[in-house]
Design a protein around this motif. Structure first.
Motif, short mmCIF file in Angstrom:
data_model
loop_
_atom_site.label_atom_id
_atom_site.label_comp_id
_atom_site.label_asym_id
_atom_site.label_seq_id
_atom_site.Cartn_x
_atom_site.Cartn_y
_atom_site.Cartn_z
N UNK A 266 -49.71 6.01 36.54
CA UNK A 266 -49.55 7.39 36.12
C UNK A 266 -50.54 8.29 36.82
N UNK A 267 -50.49 9.56 36.49
CA UNK A 267 -51.37 10.52 37.14
C UNK A 267 -50.87 11.91 36.84
N UNK A 268 -51.60 12.88 37.36
CA UNK A 268 -51.25 14.26 37.09
C UNK A 268 -50.65 14.87 38.34
N UNK A 269 -49.44 15.35 38.23
CA UNK A 269 -48.73 15.92 39.37
C UNK A 269 -49.08 17.40 39.45
N UNK A 270 -50.12 17.75 40.22
CA UNK A 270 -50.63 19.12 40.20
C UNK A 270 -49.81 20.09 41.03
N UNK A 271 -49.32 19.63 42.17
CA UNK A 271 -48.46 20.48 42.99
C UNK A 271 -47.18 19.72 43.30
N UNK A 272 -46.04 20.39 43.15
CA UNK A 272 -44.76 19.70 43.33
C UNK A 272 -43.93 20.42 44.38
N UNK A 273 -44.26 20.17 45.63
CA UNK A 273 -43.42 20.72 46.69
C UNK A 273 -43.63 22.20 46.94
N UNK A 274 -44.81 22.54 47.46
CA UNK A 274 -45.10 23.95 47.76
C UNK A 274 -44.99 24.15 49.27
N UNK A 275 -44.27 25.20 49.66
CA UNK A 275 -44.14 25.54 51.07
C UNK A 275 -44.61 26.98 51.26
N UNK A 276 -45.59 27.17 52.15
CA UNK A 276 -46.13 28.51 52.38
C UNK A 276 -46.41 28.69 53.87
N UNK B 205 -53.52 29.01 33.72
CA UNK B 205 -54.35 27.84 34.00
C UNK B 205 -53.49 26.59 33.93
N UNK B 206 -53.78 25.66 34.82
CA UNK B 206 -53.00 24.43 34.86
C UNK B 206 -51.76 24.53 35.72
N UNK B 207 -51.57 25.66 36.39
CA UNK B 207 -50.35 25.82 37.18
C UNK B 207 -50.54 25.25 38.58
N UNK B 208 -51.75 24.89 38.94
CA UNK B 208 -51.99 24.31 40.25
C UNK B 208 -52.67 25.26 41.23
N UNK B 209 -53.14 26.42 40.73
CA UNK B 209 -53.79 27.39 41.62
C UNK B 209 -55.00 26.80 42.32
N UNK B 210 -55.88 26.19 41.53
CA UNK B 210 -57.12 25.67 42.11
C UNK B 210 -56.84 24.49 43.02
N UNK B 211 -55.85 23.68 42.66
CA UNK B 211 -55.47 22.57 43.53
C UNK B 211 -54.98 23.10 44.87
N UNK B 212 -54.24 24.20 44.82
CA UNK B 212 -53.75 24.81 46.05
C UNK B 212 -54.94 25.23 46.93
N UNK B 213 -55.95 25.84 46.29
CA UNK B 213 -57.14 26.26 47.04
C UNK B 213 -57.80 25.05 47.68
N UNK B 214 -57.95 23.97 46.91
CA UNK B 214 -58.60 22.78 47.43
C UNK B 214 -57.77 22.14 48.54
N UNK C 289 -45.73 33.26 42.65
CA UNK C 289 -45.99 32.93 41.25
C UNK C 289 -45.83 31.42 41.09
N UNK C 290 -46.90 30.78 40.63
CA UNK C 290 -46.88 29.32 40.46
C UNK C 290 -46.68 29.00 38.99
N UNK C 291 -45.89 27.98 38.73
CA UNK C 291 -45.77 27.49 37.36
C UNK C 291 -45.69 25.98 37.40
N UNK C 292 -46.60 25.31 36.75
CA UNK C 292 -46.66 23.85 36.72
C UNK C 292 -46.45 23.24 38.11
N UNK C 293 -47.17 23.75 39.08
CA UNK C 293 -47.16 23.14 40.41
C UNK C 293 -45.99 23.54 41.28
N UNK C 294 -45.12 24.43 40.79
CA UNK C 294 -43.99 24.87 41.63
C UNK C 294 -44.05 26.36 41.84
#
Lengths: 677, 294
Positions: free
Chosen positions: A364-374, A388-397, A570-575
């Motif tokens: 298992x694990x936490x799926x922080x980003x699910x297919x982002x294209x930019x 919070x928790x939508x994956x913003x900070x993960x995107x930055x990292x 606009x990000x929501x739950x990694x999408x």
């Protein structure tokens, strides 16, 4: 019920003295919600501490804090014990920290009921269940057996409210109850306090740094500055046409989703060592004259204003927006930049990136980003918003190469910064150089500076990687300091000696000094006071406008993004659920989630969102599950079986793209929802 | 405790004073001053020992063995006719020197191990920490005995022995500190600014992870001194003619039984005072660090 009369508190400790409060007077009546607002250091929390009889050691207090007809300052321990809990109860800013980690929240609530209400165990548990239900906790029976760490921030704050209201206090104090919560939750939590005042006739003292967000639920507001009350009065009046220059500065510092520009007020709140003999705001006030700096204005009622009073020699009467430049919408410029960007090589390219944080134990694990294209070209500014928790900070990292994509690719200035499937990345010195091409401005300005190194070292760090000599480094550092309008003496100081605003300027200076191709701002102002926030936003807008550089601005606050982004995601739950030019997305949101976000954002004048068209989400974030189908399915009021079954892809609607197949039907659906709530 | 001043405006104008706020830090400061004073005196004594005593460190007055305090021997002599007062003073050099050197070595080695283990993690962390576990799973003194027996006598070997016993604690302390610091934004900031791993460790993590080390090290000097004395007492430390408090206590132990207290009590007292100085200093620093954190 609560009446504070001329309260002054001076804290004396060896080597320093602070005048925390200087002659504060106001009252809270039963059934009334009073907002206590101002920036940190203004004395808000000191008022709360005085009311519950918890002044810090070394305090010298004069005046009176009357609760009923007894003075809290002069109560003995027995009287204080009765006063706390039954008389007043307090909700703290950090609810999870205020709950005991080793006992279930049910036990903690039952304990209180048993102590203050003398209830037996069985009855107390029943009462606890009812209290949880009353603050909107679903399946309360199950939640009673939860521990604090199992709760989300919003849920924990609800538990705090139930703990505080459980003993039926006459006065409820909430110290920054919604700071750190998402916009959609903030409204919901604030309504709980309104509810406590309306249904149970309690007095509520709501402490906040954000005047606009609490104004909706407040009857009256009291504005504190440097330990003095500068303005107080009915919330609607103060918000619409604030008379004190400081109140006006506070409101103008906050960007709003309508696109009104931010007006920054220079300077910072003074730290007083004794009660001021003049107007404490004089150094920052545009209307100040000789009188203001020689005498302290008395608190006088505003003519014809009822309970409205203020302490100012030059009260302002014009509406807040008068004399300000109107919001400038420049969609043409946006289009031009985007078109130009396609021709030049992209600065940032993200292709279908997924990030999964593997849990350390087992599967298992936490799926922080699910297919982002930019894709981002030079000179472009991209806004990224979400709760919070939508994956913003993960995107930055991910962009910075601090986390590797589980699948998909990330390229910054043509190079990969992290190991990614099927791609080579530079090593050693080449990697260090590549890393300096993208720079990050952090959310926590002081924490992002090495605590035991002078800030000059921190700023020069990227230049070190570029192999510059100390003399060249010093030259570049001074140049960037000038741009940040910082004095050179700051280079020798240590991070803990800086104010938040100074530290964030240093952070931006560090990001700029190596002249990177991309700067990512990760919630750069959310840890700052509002007037400082406005100053920093000015600086960032200036930096983001540099033509040869791309910027990504990440924020949970839609309004700050609107100020200077060209495009918004606009990000929501990694999408990515919606994407488009910033004005288009803000003026004609497509996705139900974007509509809900915009609807919850506070606007000046006390109303929220685009009224009538706002979407209300049905549940809290933590109850949502995004395994299959549309990520919003669990919370969307317009959900159908198709939404639950099908993954939603971004589709073009006009100039923007949204991941929702029901977009064309939404206006009609929202209309129907408004009729039958 | 409450200081209530009367003000002409009546009772409401009298300030209500909440006591406290600075007691802890004041107490900590006193402890630090006391500890530092004691240690300064000991250090001065060690340096000026020849001026403060009329006999040499190992000078034998063969005519006067085991004489009681008084006369030309301030604290009497031992069974070999060596002056106790002089030897107690001279011993400060060796005791203080070995303790400080051993702790310094332990800090350097332990900190480096902790930094590397904490930052890189993975198998390196596992290996280093298991070694530390093995060291720490022996009772301190048994371990010291084993290492001392293995290395043999000599000042350098003593320093190594005592450092080996103490280094694991620093490794653990620094590792824990680095592991939590590593999650802070300033480390990410350094990495994204292009700092190399060595640069991150040396310029950012090292200076920030030394706070607990600074607090523990003085306390540790006291323990090191006791370990040294213990080893000497058992004959594994400083060899006999050289002046060292533990060795002196050991040498005089048999005479104490016979009523000649002055052979062992003065070095014992010296040891006690010195360890007390380190303890006060260490505790004071610890309290001050805690007070700052609040």
């Amino acid at each position: 019920m609560l009446s504070i009369e001329n309260l002054s508190v001076t804290i004396r400790r060896p080597g320093r003295q602070v005048a925390a409060l200087s002659g504060v007077s106001f009252a809270v009546r039963p059934g009334e919600v009073v907002g206590l607002v101002g920036e940190s250091g203004g004395g808000k929390s000191m008022v709360a501490r005085a009311v519950v009889g918890l002044l810090p050691g070394g305090s010298h207090a004069t005046g009176r804090v009357l609760f009923g007809d007894s003075d809290v300052l002069r109560m003995d321990d027995v009287a204080l014990a009765a006063h706390r809990g039954r008389g007043v109860a307090i909700c703290f800013q950090n609810p999870r920290g205020a709950l005991s980690p080793t006992r279930t929240i049910g036990k903690q609530l039952v304990d209180r009921l048993a102590t203050h209400q003398e209830m037996s165990g069985e009855r107390a548990r029943e009462a606890a269940r009812e209290l949880f239900e009353a603050v909107g906790i679903r399946s309360p029976q199950r939640r009673l057996d939860a521990y604090a760490h199992e709760l989300s921030g919003g849920m924990a704050q609800r538990v705090m409210i139930s703990l505080a209201t459980g003993c039926a206090p006459e006065l409820l104090i909430a110290d920054e109850p919604t700071t750190g919560l998402d916009v959609t939750l903030t409204r919901e939590i604030l309504r709980q306090f309104r509810h406590a005042a309306d249904t149970d006739g309690r007095g509520v003292l709501l402490i906040s740094h954000d005047l606009a967000s609490i104004a909706e639920v407040c009857d009256r507001v009291v504005v504190l500055y440097a330990g003095t009350v500068v303005e107080s009065g009915p919330a609607a009046q103060v918000l619409r046409e604030p008379a004190h220059p400081y109140t006006r500065a506070l409101l103008r510092s906050v960007p709003d989703v309508g696109g009104r520009p931010v007006v920054a007020t220079p300077g910072a709140m003074p730290l007083l060592t004794e009660a001021p003999h003049n107007c404490p705001f004089v150094a920052r006030c545009a209307h100040a004259d000789g009188t203001c700096s020689s005498r302290r204005p008395a608190t006088v009622p505003v003519p014809g204003g009822g309970e409205w009073s203020l302490a100012c020699f030059h009260p302002q009467t014009r509406p807040l927006d008068a004399g300000l430049p109107q919001p400038s919408h420049t969609p043409a410029a946006t289009g031009a930049v985007t078109a130009g960007a396609d021709a030049k090589p992209a600065v940032l390219e993200i292709e279908d990136a997924h990030v999964v944080y593997r849990s350390r134990f087992g599967s298992g694990g936490h799926h922080a980003l699910r297919g982002v294209t930019l894709r981002l070209g030079p000179g472009e500014t991209l806004g990224v918003v979400g709760e919070s928790g939508c994956g913003k900070s993960t995107l930055a990292k991910l962009v910075m190469g601090l986390v590797a994509p589980t699948s998909g690719t990330v390229t910054v200035a043509g190079q990969a910064l992290v190991k990614q499937p099927g791609r080579a990345r530079p090593r050693g010195r080449a990697l260090r150089w590549a890393r300096t091409r993208a720079q990050l401005v952090f959310q926590d300005p002081i924490g992002s500076l090495s605590p035991r190194r002078p800030v000059g070292d921190s700023i020069a760090e990227p230049l070190r990687a570029a192999g510059l000599s100390p003399a060249q480094r010093a030259e570049r550092v001074t140049a960037v300091l000038d741009r940040m309008e910082l004095d050179r003496s700051i280079l020798q100081r240590y991070p803990h000696e800086l104010s938040g605003g100074q530290a964030q300027r240093i952070g931006i200076a560090r990001a700029l000094v190596g002249e990177p191709d991309l700067i990512v701002f990760d919630e750069p102002t959310s840890a700052l006071d509002v007037t400082v926030q406005a100053q920093i936003l000015d600086v960032i807008a200036d930096v983001a406008a540099d033509a040869d550089r791309a910027s990504v601005f990440i924020s949970h606050d839609l309004a700050t993004v609107r100020g200077f982004a060209d495009r918004v995601v606009v990000l929501y739950l990694g999408r990515v659920v919606e994407e488009g030019p910033v004005d288009v997305v803000f003026d004609t949101p497509r996705h139900p989630y974007t509509r809900a976000l915009l609807g919850s954002a506070p606007r000046l004048g006390g109303t929220t969102g685009s009224d009538g068209e706002a979407v209300e989400l049905v549940k809290d974030l933590e109850e949502a599950d995004a395994a299959t189908g549309c990520p919003l399915a669990a919370r969307c009021p317009f959900v159908t079986d198709r939404c639950r079954a099908e993954q939603q892809e971004l589709q073009s609607y006009g100039e923007s793209r949204a991941a929702c197949w029901r977009v064309p039907e939404l206006p009609a659906l929202i209309g129907r929802q408004a009729v039958t709530p | 405790m409450a200081e209530l001043r009367t003000v002409p405006d009546g009772p409401a104008a009298a300030p209500v004073v909440v006591p406290g706020g600075d007691r802890d830090s004041r107490f900590a400061r006193r402890m630090i001053i006391a500890g530092a004073s004691i240690l300064s005196v000991v250090a001065l004594v060690a340096v000026f020992a020849p001026l403060l005593s009329q006999w040499g460190e190992t000078e034998i007055d063969a005519a006067n063995t085991l004489v009681a305090p008084g006369g030309s021997h301030l604290l009497g002599t031992d069974g070999n006719g060596m002056d106790i007062w002089s030897r107690v003073l001279y011993a400060a050099r060796l005791d203080l020197g070995i303790a400080l050197a051993a702790v310094a070595l332990a800090v350097v080695v332990g900190t480096l191990l902790g930094l590397v283990a904490g930052y890189f993690g993975g198998w390196l962390d596992d290996v280093l920490m298991r070694v530390v576990d093995i060291f720490q799973s022996f009772p301190t003194f048994i371990l010291a005995l084993a290492v001392a027996a293995l290395l043999g006598n000599g000042t350098i070997n003593l320093i190594i022995t005592i450092a080996a016993v103490n280094a694991p604690a620093y490794a653990r302390l620094v590792r824990a500190e680095v592991r939590s610091l590593r999650e802070l934004p300033f480390v990410d900031a350094a990495i994204t600014s292009g700092a190399s791993p060595v640069g991150v460790l040396w310029r950012h993590l090292l200076p920030n992870s030394l706070t607990p080390v600074r607090v523990i090290a003085p306390l540790n000097c006291g323990w090191a001194m006791l370990t040294l004395a213990g080893l000497s007492f058992l004959g594994l430390g400083v060899s006999i003619p050289e002046a060292e408090w533990g060795a002196m206590i050991s040498l005089g132990a048999a005479d104490v039984v016979g009523g000649r207290w002055w052979t062992s009590v003065p070095p014992g007292l010296a040891l006690f005072v010195c360890v007390l100085g380190f303890s006060l200093l260490g505790e004071g620093l610890q309290d001050r660090a805690n007070a700052k954190r609040r």
